[in-house]
Design an enzyme around this catalytic site. Structure first.
Site, PDB file in Angstrom:
ATOM      1  N   LYS A  64       0.806  -1.231   0.000  1.00  0.00           N
ATOM      2  CA  LYS A  64       0.000   0.000   0.000  1.00  0.00           C
ATOM      3  C   LYS A  64       0.833   1.273   0.000  1.00  0.00           C
ATOM      4  CE  LYS A  64      -4.392  -1.416   0.304  1.00  0.00           C
ATOM      5  NZ  LYS A  64      -5.488  -0.950  -0.579  1.00  0.00           N
ATOM      6  N   SER A 318       0.826 -10.159  -0.877  1.00  0.00           N
ATOM      7  CA  SER A 318       0.602  -8.712  -0.845  1.00  0.00           C
ATOM      8  C   SER A 318       0.862  -8.050   0.492  1.00  0.00           C
ATOM      9  CB  SER A 318      -0.829  -8.398  -1.301  1.00  0.00           C
ATOM     10  OG  SER A 318      -1.768  -9.067  -0.475  1.00  0.00           O
TER      11      SER A 318
END
Length: 419
Positions: A64, A318
Site C-alpha cells: 500500500k 501482498s
C-alpha cells in the site's frame, strides 16, 4: 467490445504504462524492491515453476505504501498544508501514515473501534493522528469523508484513484524485472487497485514484446464482489460475511478499477477460509514467510487447484501484517484443515483402565494426544458410560485415518468431531 452498462471512466483518467514507469521513479528510495523467492513445493503442485513476490517484506508490511506515496507526492503545496485523511482498518492506514511522514504532510486516519492493536500502534508510530470511529470500515470511511469536507484535508482513497493504481502498478514492473519470462501472475483482489495496476503494467510490457501474460485475480469466497459485478456488467455491492482475509473484504469494486479488471484480467477465482488457512501454514513451514491471510490467497488458489498450469507463475504475497493472536487461531485452523490436528470422540464403559487403553492405541499409531475431556455428564450418555473427547496431533489425512482404524481394531467406536 465495450460494455455500455459499465462505469464510463474517461480514458485519460486510466493510468498508462508511462504513468506507472513515472511512479517507479517517484517512489524509488521509499518503497523497497522486495525479494522474489521460488517455491519447489508449489511448483510440484502446479506443474510449472512458481515464484513468490514477497511484498510482505515491504516497508509498512504491505504494498500500500507504493500507491499512497505516489498519490501524496502529486499534492500541491496548498493541499499538503491542509493535510490528508484516510479510512482503513490496516494496511492502507499504515501506507498513508508512512508516506505522509516521509513527505512532511499532516495525516489523520479514521479506523474502526476494535482495530487490531499492532496495526493501530504502527499507524500511530508513523506519525498519523488516529481517530477510532464506528465499528466497521464503512463507518470510518464516512467519518473520514466528513472530516475532509469540514477541514479541506485531501481524502486518500485506498484503491480508486489513478495515482494510487499507478503506484501499485510498479509491482508489475518489478515482477517482470525479476522474472522476465513469467507466463502468469496471480494477485489478491479487494477493491482492485493492485491487480488493476499490475495488469496495466504486465499486459502493456507483454504487448510491446509481442507475447501474452495471463493475470488471475483471487478473492475470498466470503467477500467476492468481482464475480457478481462482472456478471452484472457494472460494480455491484455484495453482502460479505466474516473472513480471515479481512484485508481484501471489500463489498464493492472500485469504479475506476472495475473496467481495467474487466478488460485486462483473464480470470477471477475464489478460495475458502480453510484454503487460506492451509496456505498460511504452508508459507510458514515451507517458505519461512509470515504472510497475512489476504496476502496468501494466491497460494491458496494454487493449493486448491483453482489455478491451472500455463507456464511460469508469479504469486503476489501482498502483505504480512497479521496480528499474532489471529495468527495463532489461523495456524490452528490450518492444522485442522490439513488433518494434522483432529478431534476424536469415543464412548467408553465407565471402568478403570479405559483411558489408558485408548492412549496406548493412539501412541502405538504414532500420534500424540494433546488434550483430553473425560465426562460422565451429557445428553445421550447411558448409565455406566463416559464420553472421551480427544485432541490429537497427526501427520495428515492418511495418518488420521490410520489412527481411527487402529482404535476400531482395538474394539472402540471412534467418531471424528470438529475442532
Amino acid at each position: 467490445m465495450t460494455d455500455t452498462t459499465a462505469p464510463q471512466i474517461p480514458t485519460a483518467a486510466i493510468p498508462t504504462l508511462a504513468d506507472i514507469e513515472a511512479a517507479r521513479t517517484t517512489i524509488a528510495g521509499v518503497a523497497r524492491v522486495t525479494p522474489m523467492e521460488s517455491s519447489q513445493y508449489l511448483a510440484e503442485l502446479l506443474g510449472s515453476p512458481v515464484h513468490l513476490k514477497c511484498e510482505n517484506l515491504q516497508r509498512t508490511g504491505a504494498y500500500k505504501v507504493r500507491g499512497a506515496y505516489n498519490r501524496l507526492s502529486a499534492l500541491t503545496p496548498e493541499q499538503r498544508a491542509k493535510g490528508v485523511v484516510a479510512a482503513s482498518a490496516g494496511n492502507h492506514a499504515q501506507g498513508v501514515a508512512f508516506a505522509a511522514r516521509a513527505l512532511g504532510i499532516p495525516a489523520t486516519i479514521f479506523t474502526p473501534v476494535g482495530v487490531a492493536l499492532p496495526k493501530l500502534q504502527a499507524t500511530r508510530h508513523y506519525g498519523a493522528e488516529v481517530v477510532l470511529r464506528g465499528h466497521s470500515v464503512e463507518e470510518a470511511l464516512s467519518a473520514a469523508k466528513d472530516f475532509a469536507h469540514r477541514t479541506g484535508a485531501v481524502f486518500i482513497p485506498p484503491f480508486d484513484h489513478p495515482a494510487v493504481i499507478a503506484g501499485q502498478g510498479t509491482l508489475g514492473l518489478e515482477i517482470l524485472d525479476q522474472v522476465p519470462d513469467a507466463d502468469t501472475v496471480v494477485v489478491p483482489i479487494g477493491g482492485g487497485g493492485v491487480i488493476a495496476g499490475i495488469a496495466l503494467a504486465v499486459k502493456g510490457i507483454a504487448e510491446q514484446q509481442g507475447r501474452t501474460i495471463r493475470v488471475i485475480g483471487v478473492q475470498a469466497a466470503n467477500a467476492a464482489a468481482y464475480p457478481s459485478s462482472l456478471r452484472a456488467g457494472e460494480p455491484v455491492t455484495v453482502q460479505t460475511t466474516p473472513t480471515i482475509a479481512d484485508g481484501i473484504a471489500v463489498a464493492r469494486p472500485g469504479d475506476m478499477n472495475f473496467p481495467i479488471i474487466r478488460d485486462l484480467v483473464d480470470e477471477i477465482v475464489t478460495v475458502t477460509e480453510d484454503d487460506v488457512a492451509r496456505a498460511l501454514l504452508v508459507l510458514l513451514e515451507r517458505a519461512k514467510l509470515v504472510v497475512e491471510a489476504a496476502g496468501a490467497v494466491g497460494v491458496a488458489a494454487i493449493m486448491a487447484g483453482s489455478v491451472r498450469d500455463t507456464g511460469k507463475t508469479v504469486v503476489l504475497l501482498s502483505g504480512g501484517n497479521i496480528d499474532p493472536l489471529m495468527m495463532e487461531r489461523i495456524i490452528t485452523r490450518g492444522l485442522v484443515a490439513a488433518s494434522r490436528y483432529i478431534g476424536i470422540r469415543i464412548m467408553l464403559p465407565d471402568r478403570p483402565g479405559q483411558l489408558a487403553r485408548v492412549a496406548q492405541v493412539i501412541s502405538d499409531a504414532g500420534a500424540n494426544v494433546v488434550e483430553v475431556l473425560h465426562t460422565r455428564h451429557g445428553q445421550g450418555l447411558v448409565i455406566n458410560e463416559v464420553a472421551l473427547d480427544l485432541s490429537v496431533e497427526a501427520r495428515g489425512p492418511e495418518h488420521a485415518q490410520e489412527v481411527l482404524g487402529r482404535l476400531q481394531e482395538a474394539g472402540f467406536r471412534p467418531e471424528m468431531i470438529e475442532r
